[in-house]
Design an enzyme around this catalytic site. Structure first.
Site, PDB file in Angstrom:
ATOM      1  N   HIS A  53     -25.328  17.885  36.134  1.00  0.00           N
ATOM      2  CA  HIS A  53     -25.965  18.289  37.440  1.00  0.00           C
ATOM      3  C   HIS A  53     -26.454  17.054  38.253  1.00  0.00           C
ATOM      4  O   HIS A  53     -26.854  17.171  39.264  1.00  0.00           O
ATOM      5  CB  HIS A  53     -26.830  19.308  37.242  1.00  0.00           C
ATOM      6  N   LYS A 103     -26.860  13.677  40.533  1.00  0.00           N
ATOM      7  CA  LYS A 103     -26.394  13.316  41.752  1.00  0.00           C
ATOM      8  C   LYS A 103     -26.618  11.921  42.014  1.00  0.00           C
ATOM      9  O   LYS A 103     -27.808  11.717  42.678  1.00  0.00           O
ATOM     10  CB  LYS A 103     -26.597  14.181  42.941  1.00  0.00           C
ATOM     11  N   ASP A 163     -23.857  -2.234  41.769  1.00  0.00           N
ATOM     12  CA  ASP A 163     -24.139  -3.142  41.092  1.00  0.00           C
ATOM     13  C   ASP A 163     -25.239  -3.297  40.177  1.00  0.00           C
ATOM     14  O   ASP A 163     -25.784  -4.365  39.673  1.00  0.00           O
ATOM     15  CB  ASP A 163     -24.288  -4.497  42.187  1.00  0.00           C
TER      16      ASP A 163
END
Lengths: 228, 228
Positions: free
Chosen positions: B157, B159, B164
């Site tokens: 779940h 996000k 880099d």
């Protein structure tokens, strides 16, 4: 009393030396103290879920910690225990902006804060107000102010909390049992004013925009009236 | 040369004054410089959604910015444009860990980075791999490494994105059109190593745990073979 220019200069020099040494020492002390603060800096922490199960009774009632005889492991510092600890550290306000709220352990924490006199405000998603297991009705019946997105078209998808207006918890974690115990989730905790500030402003913006009276009055009475 | 104790003390006083004043000045200068560094500090930014619609063509192809004649407003610095800008700033690696990914504009950014030689790794939710509009198949066909949670029982779940390995974007925003254009969402952007570090470690942990060969080999070939 006759004093030569040279003696005056020397006396001035000694005086200046004493003053600057004093200033230097106070300054050194101040920097030592501020460096110590700086090194610690504002709180920042990252919690990852799922969290292992462990007893968190001592967090709700520190005095009764020793008396808990539940079968869960005791004295384990899990991500969930840390999350709960941050929430229960609220002394004045708790502003909660969360898509879905069905976790009874978290509901218990919010109710406890409310009973302690902490000013609790909750914003949640319209559709998730009344789903099975939703804690929103319980909160409202206890007299906690709850608002939701007024539009049907969009989701209030945030998952953040502001503790006393100075500690931010934000991430992917909805306030459900699945999120805490099963899912891969993250919660970032910070007291950095540059990050807390924008979230506090967003909370106030959403709180006003979700005012059902559209006259910027509190809907607390609506809440205590038991409307779910 | 005969010097009285009093004169010696006075001379010492003047000397001490000169030295401490000098030290004080150098110290003041150093603190001014370090304060200026501290004020700038590592990048931190908060983006709130929904984002107003605006043309973002110039971000994909800076040279062709003037030639875009789409009907959207041009030259507007929206939250989505800033999100896209942070993603497209990747020069070496992009580690993406996102529950659902169906936003074609974000897919285009990831494909562009891949074509520039940026090493892209994607972790997504198992169930959301193949839903209608999912961009995962497109990414895999282009040769981008994609992994998903191996268990059926839990949701991946998260996000968050690491650019880099030193810039973190995390929050509530899934990579869908609804999230960007309709929902109330937040994305926190930071380059603070104390926050970026734990997320990079979590990404690596999930990447290894989601290895379908269970021998910690890359599944890039699986991806290029076109399996969705």
């Amino acid at each position: 009393l006759e004093v030569s220019l040279a003696e005056l200069l020397k006396a001035f020099g000694i005086g200046a030396a004493a003053v600057t040494l004093g200033v230097e020492w106070v300054d050194w002390l101040a920097r030592r103290l501020s460096l110590r603060r700086g090194a610690r800096g504002p709180l920042k922490e990252v919690l990852f879920f799922p969290s292992p199960s462990a007893c968190v009774e001592h967090l709700y009632a520190p005095a009764g910690a020793l008396s808990c005889s539940c079968p869960l492991p005791h004295g384990v510092d899990t991500p969930f225990a840390r999350l709960l600890g941050h929430l229960l550290s609220a002394g004045a306000t708790l502003d909660l902006c969360v898509f879905s709220f069905s976790n009874a352990s978290l509901s218990r924490a919010v109710l406890l804060l409310h009973s302690r006199g902490v000013a609790v405000r909750v914003i949640t998603d319209r559709e998730y107000m009344t789903i099975v297991g939703s804690q929103i009705g319980t909160l409202r019946r206890a007299g906690i102010c709850v608002r939701h997105e007024l539009s049907n078209a969009v989701h209030m998808h945030h998952k953040f909390v502001l503790v006393d207006g100075k500690k931010l918890l934000t991430g992917s974690l909805n306030w459900t049992v699945t999120a805490v115990q099963s899912n891969k989730e993250n919660v970032l905790v910070t007291e950095d004013p540059d990050l807390v500030g924008p979230y506090q402003e967003e909370f106030c913006r959403l709180w006003e925009a979700s005012d059902p009276t559209s006259q910027n009055q509190s809907d607390c009475h609506q809440g205590t009236a038991g409307s779910q």
